[in-house]
Design a protein around this motif. Structure first.
Motif, PDB file in Angstrom:
ATOM      1  N   TYR A 143     -18.764  24.881  -0.108  1.00 11.05           N
ATOM      2  CA  TYR A 143     -19.923  25.315   0.392  1.00 11.05           C
ATOM      3  C   TYR A 143     -21.342  24.391   0.238  1.00 11.05           C
ATOM      4  CZ  TYR A 143     -17.245  29.448   1.504  1.00 11.05           C
ATOM      5  OH  TYR A 143     -16.209  30.322   1.873  1.00 11.05           O
ATOM      6  N   HIS A 144     -21.995  23.937   1.020  1.00 16.15           N
ATOM      7  CA  HIS A 144     -23.052  23.151   0.566  1.00 16.15           C
ATOM      8  C   HIS A 144     -24.186  23.893   0.950  1.00 16.15           C
ATOM      9  CE1 HIS A 144     -26.186  19.831   1.348  1.00 16.15           C
ATOM     10  NE2 HIS A 144     -25.506  19.381   0.580  1.00 16.15           N
ATOM     11  N   HIS A 146     -22.524  25.113   5.408  1.00 10.84           N
ATOM     12  CA  HIS A 146     -23.762  24.485   4.858  1.00 10.84           C
ATOM     13  C   HIS A 146     -24.698  25.683   5.114  1.00 10.84           C
ATOM     14  CE1 HIS A 146     -27.360  22.232   4.391  1.00 10.84           C
ATOM     15  NE2 HIS A 146     -27.936  23.187   5.596  1.00 10.84           N
ATOM     16  N   ILE A 147     -25.480  25.848   3.869  1.00  5.40           N
ATOM     17  CA  ILE A 147     -26.317  27.051   3.814  1.00  5.40           C
ATOM     18  C   ILE A 147     -27.690  26.391   3.638  1.00  5.40           C
ATOM     19  CG2 ILE A 147     -27.208  28.913   2.421  1.00  5.40           C
ATOM     20  CD1 ILE A 147     -23.597  27.848   2.098  1.00  5.40           C
ATOM     21  N   ASP A 148     -28.687  26.492   4.442  1.00  2.88           N
ATOM     22  CA  ASP A 148     -30.064  26.211   4.287  1.00  2.88           C
ATOM     23  C   ASP A 148     -30.841  26.911   3.259  1.00  2.88           C
ATOM     24  OD1 ASP A 148     -29.750  24.561   6.679  1.00  2.88           O
ATOM     25  OD2 ASP A 148     -30.680  25.918   7.844  1.00  2.88           O
ATOM     26  N   VAL A 149     -31.248  26.112   2.294  1.00  5.70           N
ATOM     27  CA  VAL A 149     -32.053  26.630   1.270  1.00  5.70           C
ATOM     28  C   VAL A 149     -33.621  26.112   1.147  1.00  5.70           C
ATOM     29  CG1 VAL A 149     -30.066  26.793  -0.543  1.00  5.70           C
ATOM     30  CG2 VAL A 149     -31.200  24.980  -0.367  1.00  5.70           C
ATOM     31  N   GLN A 150     -33.777  25.308   2.046  1.00  2.00           N
ATOM     32  CA  GLN A 150     -35.073  24.679   2.108  1.00  2.00           C
ATOM     33  C   GLN A 150     -35.190  24.194   3.343  1.00  2.00           C
ATOM     34  OE1 GLN A 150     -38.118  25.180   1.882  1.00  2.00           O
ATOM     35  NE2 GLN A 150     -38.373  24.922  -0.182  1.00  2.00           N
ATOM     36  N   THR A 151     -36.463  24.415   4.216  1.00  2.00           N
ATOM     37  CA  THR A 151     -36.510  24.099   5.716  1.00  2.00           C
ATOM     38  C   THR A 151     -36.896  22.351   5.622  1.00  2.00           C
ATOM     39  OG1 THR A 151     -39.101  24.433   5.920  1.00  2.00           O
ATOM     40  CG2 THR A 151     -37.274  26.308   6.247  1.00  2.00           C
ATOM     41  N   GLU A 152     -36.879  21.832   6.870  1.00  2.00           N
ATOM     42  CA  GLU A 152     -37.327  20.392   7.147  1.00  2.00           C
ATOM     43  C   GLU A 152     -38.654  20.401   7.289  1.00  2.00           C
ATOM     44  OE1 GLU A 152     -36.342  16.603  10.019  1.00  2.00           O
ATOM     45  OE2 GLU A 152     -35.418  18.669  10.313  1.00  2.00           O
ATOM     46  N   LYS A 153     -39.281  21.504   7.454  1.00  2.00           N
ATOM     47  CA  LYS A 153     -40.775  21.429   7.592  1.00  2.00           C
ATOM     48  C   LYS A 153     -41.435  21.549   6.195  1.00  2.00           C
ATOM     49  CE  LYS A 153     -44.998  24.233   9.130  1.00  2.00           C
ATOM     50  NZ  LYS A 153     -45.067  25.798   9.644  1.00  2.00           N
ATOM     51  N   TRP A 209     -36.602  26.509  -3.311  1.00  3.61           N
ATOM     52  CA  TRP A 209     -35.203  25.955  -3.275  1.00  3.61           C
ATOM     53  C   TRP A 209     -34.177  26.424  -4.283  1.00  3.61           C
ATOM     54  CZ3 TRP A 209     -32.967  21.276  -0.873  1.00  3.61           C
ATOM     55  CH2 TRP A 209     -31.578  20.717  -1.202  1.00  3.61           C
ATOM     56  N   TYR A 210     -34.699  26.787  -5.380  1.00  5.10           N
ATOM     57  CA  TYR A 210     -33.728  27.479  -6.550  1.00  5.10           C
ATOM     58  C   TYR A 210     -33.549  28.913  -6.032  1.00  5.10           C
ATOM     59  CZ  TYR A 210     -35.104  23.311  -9.283  1.00  5.10           C
ATOM     60  OH  TYR A 210     -35.316  22.245  -9.596  1.00  5.10           O
ATOM     61  N   LYS A 211     -34.550  29.522  -5.760  1.00  4.83           N
ATOM     62  CA  LYS A 211     -34.424  31.076  -5.356  1.00  4.83           C
ATOM     63  C   LYS A 211     -33.485  31.426  -4.091  1.00  4.83           C
ATOM     64  CE  LYS A 211     -37.475  33.019  -2.784  1.00  4.83           C
ATOM     65  NZ  LYS A 211     -38.853  33.534  -2.388  1.00  4.83           N
ATOM     66  N   ASN A 212     -33.716  30.459  -3.081  1.00  2.88           N
ATOM     67  CA  ASN A 212     -32.728  30.474  -1.950  1.00  2.88           C
ATOM     68  C   ASN A 212     -31.288  30.172  -2.325  1.00  2.88           C
ATOM     69  OD1 ASN A 212     -34.899  31.374  -0.429  1.00  2.88           O
ATOM     70  ND2 ASN A 212     -35.420  29.356   0.422  1.00  2.88           N
ATOM     71  N   ALA A 213     -31.264  28.952  -3.030  1.00  2.00           N
ATOM     72  CA  ALA A 213     -29.618  28.639  -3.414  1.00  2.00           C
ATOM     73  C   ALA A 213     -29.207  29.699  -4.284  1.00  2.00           C
ATOM     74  CB  ALA A 213     -29.808  27.281  -4.480  1.00  2.00           C
ATOM     75  N   ALA A 214     -29.823  30.712  -5.056  1.00  2.00           N
ATOM     76  CA  ALA A 214     -29.239  31.241  -6.010  1.00  2.00           C
ATOM     77  C   ALA A 214     -28.827  32.738  -5.345  1.00  2.00           C
ATOM     78  CB  ALA A 214     -30.357  31.819  -7.183  1.00  2.00           C
ATOM     79  N   LYS A 215     -29.717  32.901  -4.095  1.00  2.00           N
ATOM     80  CA  LYS A 215     -29.281  34.237  -3.326  1.00  2.00           C
ATOM     81  C   LYS A 215     -28.037  34.066  -2.334  1.00  2.00           C
ATOM     82  CE  LYS A 215     -31.425  36.926   0.272  1.00  2.00           C
ATOM     83  NZ  LYS A 215     -30.741  36.614   1.403  1.00  2.00           N
ATOM     84  N   GLU A 238     -24.353  35.746  -2.710  1.00  2.00           N
ATOM     85  CA  GLU A 238     -23.768  36.516  -1.595  1.00  2.00           C
ATOM     86  C   GLU A 238     -22.160  35.786  -1.309  1.00  2.00           C
ATOM     87  OE1 GLU A 238     -26.445  35.519   1.541  1.00  2.00           O
ATOM     88  OE2 GLU A 238     -27.838  37.197   0.965  1.00  2.00           O
ATOM     89  N   ARG A 239     -21.983  34.707  -1.990  1.00  2.00           N
ATOM     90  CA  ARG A 239     -20.526  34.182  -1.495  1.00  2.00           C
ATOM     91  C   ARG A 239     -19.611  34.254  -2.835  1.00  2.00           C
ATOM     92  NH1 ARG A 239     -24.352  32.274   1.280  1.00  2.00           N
ATOM     93  NH2 ARG A 239     -24.271  31.853   3.642  1.00  2.00           N
ATOM     94  N   LEU A 240     -20.383  34.101  -3.845  1.00  2.00           N
ATOM     95  CA  LEU A 240     -19.228  33.957  -5.148  1.00  2.00           C
ATOM     96  C   LEU A 240     -18.235  35.203  -5.242  1.00  2.00           C
ATOM     97  CD1 LEU A 240     -21.626  33.266  -8.181  1.00  2.00           C
ATOM     98  CD2 LEU A 240     -19.810  31.860  -7.126  1.00  2.00           C
TER      99      LEU A 240
END
Length: 240
Positions: free
Chosen positions: A13-14, A27-34, A60-66, A70-72
């Motif tokens: 999982y990336h 692939h999980i988006d943790v930050q937008t290209e914008k 980035w950290y907040k979205n990655a942790a979330k 959800e997947r752990l």
């Protein structure tokens, strides 16, 4: 790393920026290209200053942790690979990952020697789950060439600690051309006084292989204790 694990049959999982193309199960988006371009500008591949505490990375950290939570499903053993950071992160290992993989035995010994309490004596006891796994490359990303062209190369982060100005000074005195490729990381490496330098900024894997395989030599004059120094290996894979 993702490609290697994925090809070995592991579930990968990336977590990364929107639009990333990676060999993985998901692939999980943790930050937008914008957000990336708002933070670093359209030329983010050339100028990229990593500041962990800014709003961009906090999001980035907040979205990655979330996403990880959800997947752990309480079935993951957390391992930190490719450790190359400084010894200040080693002093209290309870604050960081327990199972650690260092980039080299030199770096592991350096970090442990700097952080172990003096009362333990000269021969500190290393946890048996601290291991070394050297860095890794895909051989398909490089090409070998015996034919060289009339230029030298500095490849990597454009920062004073990597010694870019050392390479520039050497080539200036030798009267030879130096191509500098990489992302500017700080304002210390200024090449304005050097008319023998061609700065080309960020390059992709294909261009990297071409530059390295055709250079007369590649400079790696780091001004700090390198955990590994991958550019030297990459150059040798290209016959340089």
């Amino acid at each position: 790393l993702c490609s290697m694990l994925h090809k070995l049959g592991h579930e990968v999982y990336h977590y990364g920026t929107e639009g990333s193309i990676v060999d993985c199960k998901e692939h999980i988006d943790v930050q937008t290209e914008k957000a990336l371009k708002e933070q670093f500008g359209d030329d983010w591949k050339i100028n990229h200053n990593f500041v962990p505490g800014d709003d961009y990375h906090q999001e980035w950290y907040k979205n990655a942790a979330k996403g990880i939570d959800e997947r752990l499903q309480n079935r993951a053993q957390i391992v930190e690979p490719g450790i190359g950071y400084g010894v200040e992160c080693m002093i209290n290992r309870d604050k960081y990952i327990t199972y650690r993989i260092f980039e080299s035995y030199t770096w592991m010994s350096y970090c442990l020697g700097r952080t172990e309490p003096l009362e333990q004596g000269l021969f500190s006891v290393t946890p048996n789950y601290d291991v070394v796994i050297p860095n890794y490359w895909n051989p398909e990303d490089f090409k070998f060439s015996r034919e060289k062209e009339d230029y030298f190369l500095f490849f990597g982060r454009i920062t004073s600690t990597k010694g870019a100005l050392t390479a520039a000074e050497v080539c200036k005195h030798a009267g030879v051309k130096l191509i500098v490729a990489g992302q500017r990381q700080d304002g210390d490496a200024q090449f304005d006084p050097y008319d023998n330098i061609e700065f080309i900024g960020f390059v992709d894997n294909e261009k990297r292989a071409e530059l390295m395989s055709k250079a007369r030599a590649v400079f790696t004059p780091s001004q700090f204790h390198e955990p590994f120094g991958g550019v030297a290996v990459e150059a040798q894979m290209c016959g340089t």
